[in-house]
Write a protein that holds these residues in place. Structure first.
Motif, PDB file in Angstrom:
ATOM      1  N   ASP A 192       2.959   8.505   4.252  1.00  0.00           N
ATOM      2  CA  ASP A 192       3.752   8.330   3.038  1.00  0.00           C
ATOM      3  C   ASP A 192       3.020   8.936   1.843  1.00  0.00           C
ATOM      4  O   ASP A 192       2.001   9.633   2.007  1.00  0.00           O
ATOM      5  CB  ASP A 192       4.117   6.853   2.848  1.00  0.00           C
ATOM      6  N   ARG A 196      -0.442   6.328   3.876  1.00  0.00           N
ATOM      7  CA  ARG A 196      -0.229   5.296   4.885  1.00  0.00           C
ATOM      8  C   ARG A 196       0.610   5.869   6.029  1.00  0.00           C
ATOM      9  O   ARG A 196       1.619   6.531   5.803  1.00  0.00           O
ATOM     10  CB  ARG A 196       0.516   4.112   4.256  1.00  0.00           C
ATOM     11  N   LEU A 198       3.309   6.219   8.768  1.00  0.00           N
ATOM     12  CA  LEU A 198       4.667   5.690   8.919  1.00  0.00           C
ATOM     13  C   LEU A 198       4.838   5.105  10.310  1.00  0.00           C
ATOM     14  O   LEU A 198       4.467   5.720  11.302  1.00  0.00           O
ATOM     15  CB  LEU A 198       5.687   6.809   8.689  1.00  0.00           C
ATOM     16  N   SER A 201       9.803   5.170  10.853  1.00  0.00           N
ATOM     17  CA  SER A 201      10.672   6.192  10.282  1.00  0.00           C
ATOM     18  C   SER A 201      11.211   7.148  11.341  1.00  0.00           C
ATOM     19  O   SER A 201      10.608   8.170  11.666  1.00  0.00           O
ATOM     20  CB  SER A 201       9.911   6.980   9.212  1.00  0.00           C
TER      21      SER A 201
ATOM     22  N   ASP B 118       9.316  -3.226   2.328  1.00  0.00           N
ATOM     23  CA  ASP B 118       8.367  -2.465   3.136  1.00  0.00           C
ATOM     24  C   ASP B 118       7.105  -2.113   2.389  1.00  0.00           C
ATOM     25  O   ASP B 118       6.938  -2.384   1.211  1.00  0.00           O
ATOM     26  CB  ASP B 118       9.032  -1.269   3.821  1.00  0.00           C
ATOM     27  N   SER B 120       5.887   1.064   2.512  1.00  0.00           N
ATOM     28  CA  SER B 120       5.698   2.516   2.456  1.00  0.00           C
ATOM     29  C   SER B 120       5.947   3.082   1.070  1.00  0.00           C
ATOM     30  O   SER B 120       6.737   2.585   0.290  1.00  0.00           O
ATOM     31  CB  SER B 120       6.557   3.216   3.509  1.00  0.00           C
ATOM     32  N   ASN B 121       5.211   4.123   0.762  1.00  0.00           N
ATOM     33  CA  ASN B 121       5.276   4.817  -0.531  1.00  0.00           C
ATOM     34  C   ASN B 121       4.889   3.934  -1.714  1.00  0.00           C
ATOM     35  O   ASN B 121       5.339   4.166  -2.840  1.00  0.00           O
ATOM     36  CB  ASN B 121       6.671   5.436  -0.742  1.00  0.00           C
ATOM     37  N   SER B 125      -0.933  -0.729  -0.316  1.00  0.00           N
ATOM     38  CA  SER B 125       0.014  -1.249   0.671  1.00  0.00           C
ATOM     39  C   SER B 125      -0.674  -2.076   1.749  1.00  0.00           C
ATOM     40  O   SER B 125      -0.016  -2.668   2.594  1.00  0.00           O
ATOM     41  CB  SER B 125       0.796  -0.104   1.313  1.00  0.00           C
TER      42      SER B 125
END
Ligand SMILES: Nc1nc2c(ncn2[C@@H]2O[C@H](COP(=O)(O)OP(=O)(O)O)[C@@H](O)[C@H]2O)c(=O)[nH]1
Ligand SMILES: Nc1nc2c(ncn2[C@@H]2O[C@H](COP(=O)(O)OP(=O)(O)O)[C@@H](O)[C@H]2O)c(=O)[nH]1
Ligand SMILES: [Mn+2]
Ligand SMILES: [Mn+2]
Ligand SMILES: [Mn+2]
Ligand SMILES: [Mn+2]
Lengths: 254, 254
Positions: A192, A196, A198, A201, B118, B120-121, B125
């Motif tokens: 990402d 991180r 994925l 996805s 989530d 992600s992004n 995280s």
């Protein structure tokens, strides 16, 4: 920075397709009347209905003998026993049956209402229905090859249909036949924006394209069964319609 | 004959969005860097993630106290109890729980894995997650109004998210917030190519657009949370995200 973009357009000049019609002839004439050409990298989305028509997948319900199982299910769903018989013949199993609703696992592996069989946009629909194409992947591959041979361009083909879905109202476009592009695009293992990895996805790529086309072809009397999607940076891969079907064993909603 | 068509493009020049950021400022700067302008009739699809970030919908899992119910569900799903607690707080009910899977009915009424939460992004995280926007319809309406006021154009807005789905592999784009366009388009009562009245044609219009945008925004490190859809003949109507949710009582798959 480059700006990713795409264009999509529906071809005009498609006639009412008849059994035995040659789809490449129809495509060429529609391109001409639309003053358009196909280009390498285009994706042509073809409504399954015109493939079914060309393959003469019509069934005259007056010739159908409903089985006892079909008669019982017809009562439960308030549908014609002859129609239910045809739906069952096109299916592996029944997923849900309720008044007005018959959802099945189609012989091709996807789950859909009425096995994708309907009365709409066909002649003599009071006593006839139209089944989905016999082998949508094969139809897609054949059309793709003939476009290569006769038009000299390499395109992707999606054979689309309209599906309802659990949880959400409204129909969407789905890909039931695919040639020359991936069905799903697995981004797992990529990263990402913050590096991180994925883990979940997987894109329903061909369905996204079918839904894009659906905005232009519609599902009524638009008369637009051919939609061209242009400019997408299509990931490599050769998918099939069946790649989009979840394994029934790992599907929590069957 | 006219040929219906559309174009779609992702804006470049969107920064990593921070809590408190003003999305109209970000939009204006992205339009400038992309050398683009919005036009009347455009639909702007905004990834829910950047709205959530601007609204500071982050949760630090180290501050979360899991309830006994969350601890039990965490065991069943192999998920962190703190994450499950946050998912439950964002949900009305659990739809399915299995190893690796927790599907819930979100407080906003749609059914989704992990309540759309989530890792992600987002920054940090390893211990933070991001919830969906508090009120995606309100965010969409606010952004639409500010675009009218400050850019002088009337657009439709869709706040999108990525959903998995039963039966079919691969994620698609869905509309969880809507302003200035219909959510679904009901074609029932219209006619097909042969004059037969349509009985089942309800289009998941806003979801079709969200899936179109998904082809360009992706769900990884593309950095493209703003997608413009141009040229569609958008039916009139003002929908809301909740219009896309099937009534649980009539949903055979809950
Ligand atoms: N020109 C033309 N359009 C057709 C024909 N059959 C269906 N369509 C159009 O194709 C599009 C999709 O129709 P639909 O019945 O929903 O097909 P399906 O989704 O493949 O089952 C609509 O724009 C229809 O009006 C045909 O024989 N000729
Ligand atoms: N420029 C920029 N792009 C972002 C940001 N957050 C997410 N994106 C992009 O937005 C798109 C959708 O991201 P995703 O995490 O799937 O968002 P969601 O579908 O709304 O949950 C992808 O292209 C991401 O790379 C951000 O803060 N800045
Ligand atoms: Mn169909
Ligand atoms: Mn259709
Ligand atoms: Mn999301
Ligand atoms: Mn996403």
């Amino acid at each position: 920075m480059t700006m990713p973009s795409m264009t999509a357009f529906a071809l005009s000049g498609v006639p009412l397709v008849q059994p035995g019609d040659d789809l490449i002839t129809i495509l060429k004439s529609a391109l001409e009347q639309s003053q358009e050409q196909l280009a390498d990298g285009d994706i042509l989305v073809v409504s399954s209905k015109i493939i079914s028509k060309s393959e003469n997948r019509f069934v005259d319900l007056r010739t159908v003998e409903p089985s006892p199982a079909a008669i019982e299910l017809a009562q439960k769903t308030n549908k014609e026993p002859e129609l239910v018989e045809v739906i069952l013949q096109e299916s592996k199993s029944v997923s849900r049956a309720a008044p007005g609703v018959l959802v099945v696992e189609h012989r091709l592996g996807f789950v859909s209402a009425n096995a994708g069989i309907d009365h709409s946009n066909i002649e003599d629909s009071d006593h006839r229905v139209l089944l989905l194409p016999l082998d949508p992947d094969a139809s897609a591959a054949k059309l793709r090859q003939r476009i290569m041979d006769e038009l000299g361009v390499t395109v992707g083909i999606i054979v689309s249909d309209t599906h309802g879905r659990p949880f959400r109202r409204g129909n969407v476009g789905v890909a039931i036949g695919i040639a020359g592009l991936p069905a799903i695009v697995d981004l797992r293992g990529g990263v990402d924006l913050f590096g991180r990895v994925l883990v979940a996805s997987i894109q329903g790529y061909a369905d996204l394209i079918a839904s894009t086309a659906h905005l232009l072809c519609g599902e009524a009397n638009e008369g637009r069964p051919l939609v061209v999607i242009r400019g997408l940076d299509v990931p490599s891969g050769e998918g099939l319609g069946a790649d989009m079907n979840r394994d029934p064993a790992s599907d929590l909603y069957r």
